[in-house]
Design a protein around this motif. Structure first.
Motif, mmCIF file in Angstrom:
data_model
loop_
_atom_site.group_PDB
_atom_site.id
_atom_site.type_symbol
_atom_site.label_atom_id
_atom_site.label_comp_id
_atom_site.label_asym_id
_atom_site.label_seq_id
_atom_site.Cartn_x
_atom_site.Cartn_y
_atom_site.Cartn_z
ATOM 1 N N MET A 1 0.680 -0.520 0.139
ATOM 2 C CA MET A 1 0.182 0.228 0.280
ATOM 3 C C MET A 1 0.984 1.145 -0.136
ATOM 4 O O MET A 1 2.030 1.131 0.733
ATOM 5 C CB MET A 1 -0.914 -0.072 1.824
ATOM 6 C CG MET A 1 -2.357 -0.571 1.040
ATOM 7 S SD MET A 1 -3.483 -1.082 2.767
ATOM 8 C CE MET A 1 -3.668 -2.059 2.902
ATOM 9 N N LYS A 2 -0.039 2.407 -0.584
ATOM 10 C CA LYS A 2 0.798 3.701 -0.243
ATOM 11 C C LYS A 2 0.078 4.722 0.071
ATOM 12 O O LYS A 2 -1.176 4.714 -0.420
ATOM 13 C CB LYS A 2 1.471 3.687 -2.141
ATOM 14 C CG LYS A 2 2.796 5.123 -1.618
ATOM 15 C CD LYS A 2 3.324 5.337 -3.536
ATOM 16 C CE LYS A 2 3.819 4.340 -4.175
ATOM 17 N NZ LYS A 2 3.982 4.113 -5.885
ATOM 18 N N GLN A 30 0.405 -11.325 11.251
ATOM 19 C CA GLN A 30 0.206 -10.694 10.393
ATOM 20 C C GLN A 30 0.819 -9.868 10.460
ATOM 21 O O GLN A 30 1.351 -9.205 11.596
ATOM 22 C CB GLN A 30 -1.273 -9.771 9.591
ATOM 23 C CG GLN A 30 -2.391 -10.729 9.541
ATOM 24 C CD GLN A 30 -2.181 -12.047 8.138
ATOM 25 O OE1 GLN A 30 -1.567 -11.872 7.059
ATOM 26 N NE2 GLN A 30 -2.787 -13.345 8.559
ATOM 27 N N ASN A 31 2.426 -9.177 9.414
ATOM 28 C CA ASN A 31 3.221 -8.223 9.551
ATOM 29 C C ASN A 31 3.363 -6.941 8.929
ATOM 30 O O ASN A 31 2.992 -7.142 7.273
ATOM 31 C CB ASN A 31 4.163 -8.993 9.185
ATOM 32 C CG ASN A 31 4.798 -10.364 9.797
ATOM 33 O OD1 ASN A 31 4.343 -10.289 11.197
ATOM 34 N ND2 ASN A 31 5.436 -11.731 9.357
ATOM 35 N N PRO A 51 7.919 -4.644 -5.564
ATOM 36 C CA PRO A 51 9.628 -4.239 -3.915
ATOM 37 C C PRO A 51 9.326 -5.255 -2.736
ATOM 38 O O PRO A 51 8.717 -5.599 -2.218
ATOM 39 C CB PRO A 51 8.725 -2.721 -3.642
ATOM 40 C CG PRO A 51 7.650 -2.671 -4.426
ATOM 41 C CD PRO A 51 7.413 -3.874 -5.146
ATOM 42 N N ALA A 52 10.705 -4.999 -2.335
ATOM 43 C CA ALA A 52 11.197 -5.778 -1.412
ATOM 44 C C ALA A 52 10.889 -4.955 -0.770
ATOM 45 O O ALA A 52 10.659 -3.739 -0.236
ATOM 46 C CB ALA A 52 12.815 -5.823 -1.085
ATOM 47 N N PHE A 53 10.534 -5.606 1.241
ATOM 48 C CA PHE A 53 9.917 -5.206 2.178
ATOM 49 C C PHE A 53 11.075 -4.861 2.984
ATOM 50 O O PHE A 53 12.385 -5.799 2.584
ATOM 51 C CB PHE A 53 9.714 -6.344 2.803
ATOM 52 C CG PHE A 53 7.778 -6.903 2.420
ATOM 53 C CD1 PHE A 53 7.485 -6.017 1.371
ATOM 54 C CD2 PHE A 53 7.188 -8.474 2.784
ATOM 55 C CE1 PHE A 53 5.603 -6.455 1.651
ATOM 56 C CE2 PHE A 53 5.907 -8.425 2.472
ATOM 57 C CZ PHE A 53 5.296 -7.335 1.918
ATOM 58 N N PHE A 87 4.732 0.448 2.636
ATOM 59 C CA PHE A 87 3.950 -0.482 3.316
ATOM 60 C C PHE A 87 4.034 -2.048 2.434
ATOM 61 O O PHE A 87 2.588 -1.323 1.345
ATOM 62 C CB PHE A 87 3.480 -0.894 4.784
ATOM 63 C CG PHE A 87 2.794 -0.450 4.986
ATOM 64 C CD1 PHE A 87 1.422 -1.224 5.128
ATOM 65 C CD2 PHE A 87 1.858 1.148 4.199
ATOM 66 C CE1 PHE A 87 0.023 -1.405 4.833
ATOM 67 C CE2 PHE A 87 0.590 1.176 5.191
ATOM 68 C CZ PHE A 87 -0.204 0.090 5.173
ATOM 69 N N GLY A 88 4.498 -2.931 3.199
ATOM 70 C CA GLY A 88 3.031 -4.026 2.294
ATOM 71 C C GLY A 88 3.217 -5.262 3.894
ATOM 72 O O GLY A 88 3.610 -5.123 4.899
ATOM 73 N N ILE A 89 2.005 -6.185 4.152
ATOM 74 C CA ILE A 89 1.180 -7.349 4.489
ATOM 75 C C ILE A 89 1.620 -8.451 4.244
ATOM 76 O O ILE A 89 1.391 -8.665 3.091
ATOM 77 C CB ILE A 89 -0.350 -6.942 4.748
ATOM 78 C CG1 ILE A 89 -0.807 -5.252 5.486
ATOM 79 C CG2 ILE A 89 -0.035 -7.476 5.819
ATOM 80 C CD1 ILE A 89 -1.477 -5.285 5.554
#
Length: 113
Positions: A1-2, A30-31, A51-53, A87-89
């Motif tokens: 998400m952005k 969940q992270n 993209p990489a976390f 970020f991502g989950i």
């Protein structure tokens, strides 16, 4: 998400929560992880070019289908005021969490006070 936080530059953040509506239950942890790159486009993003976390920012337990989850991201949002928050989950366990996207009837929200 952005999320673009440019309009919050110089503002005090008392609270920030990500609010999502669960569409498929998950009991896994969940992270929420920072995505250092903000140079990605939703229209061209897929599994192979994601993209990489980066750094872990928050964890939360999954949820039941049809429920809302609110995750406290206050410190993370404070660190990104005036910038683009990306970020991502991901999930610890075999069952990721499914929730409505921005195209859904109950899209994710970043509630900032």
């Amino acid at each position: 998400m952005k999320f673009n936080l440019a309009l919050l530059a110089g503002k005090t953040i008392n609270s920030a929560k990500l609010r999502i509506r669960v569409t498929d239950s998950s009991s896994s942890t969940q992270n929420i992880k920072d995505v250092p790159s903000v140079f990605w486009s939703e229209s061209s993003l897929n599994y192979n070019n994601r993209p990489a976390f980066g750094t872990l920012q928050a964890t939360f337990s999954g949820g039941s289908s049809g429920t809302w989850r609110e995750i406290d991201l206050t410190n993370y949002v404070r660190s990104k005021v005036g910038q683009i928050l990306s970020f991502g989950i991901d999930s610890n366990g075999g069952n990721g969490l499914d929730f409505y996207s921005r195209e859904g009837k109950e899209k994710p929200q970043l509630i900032i006070r």
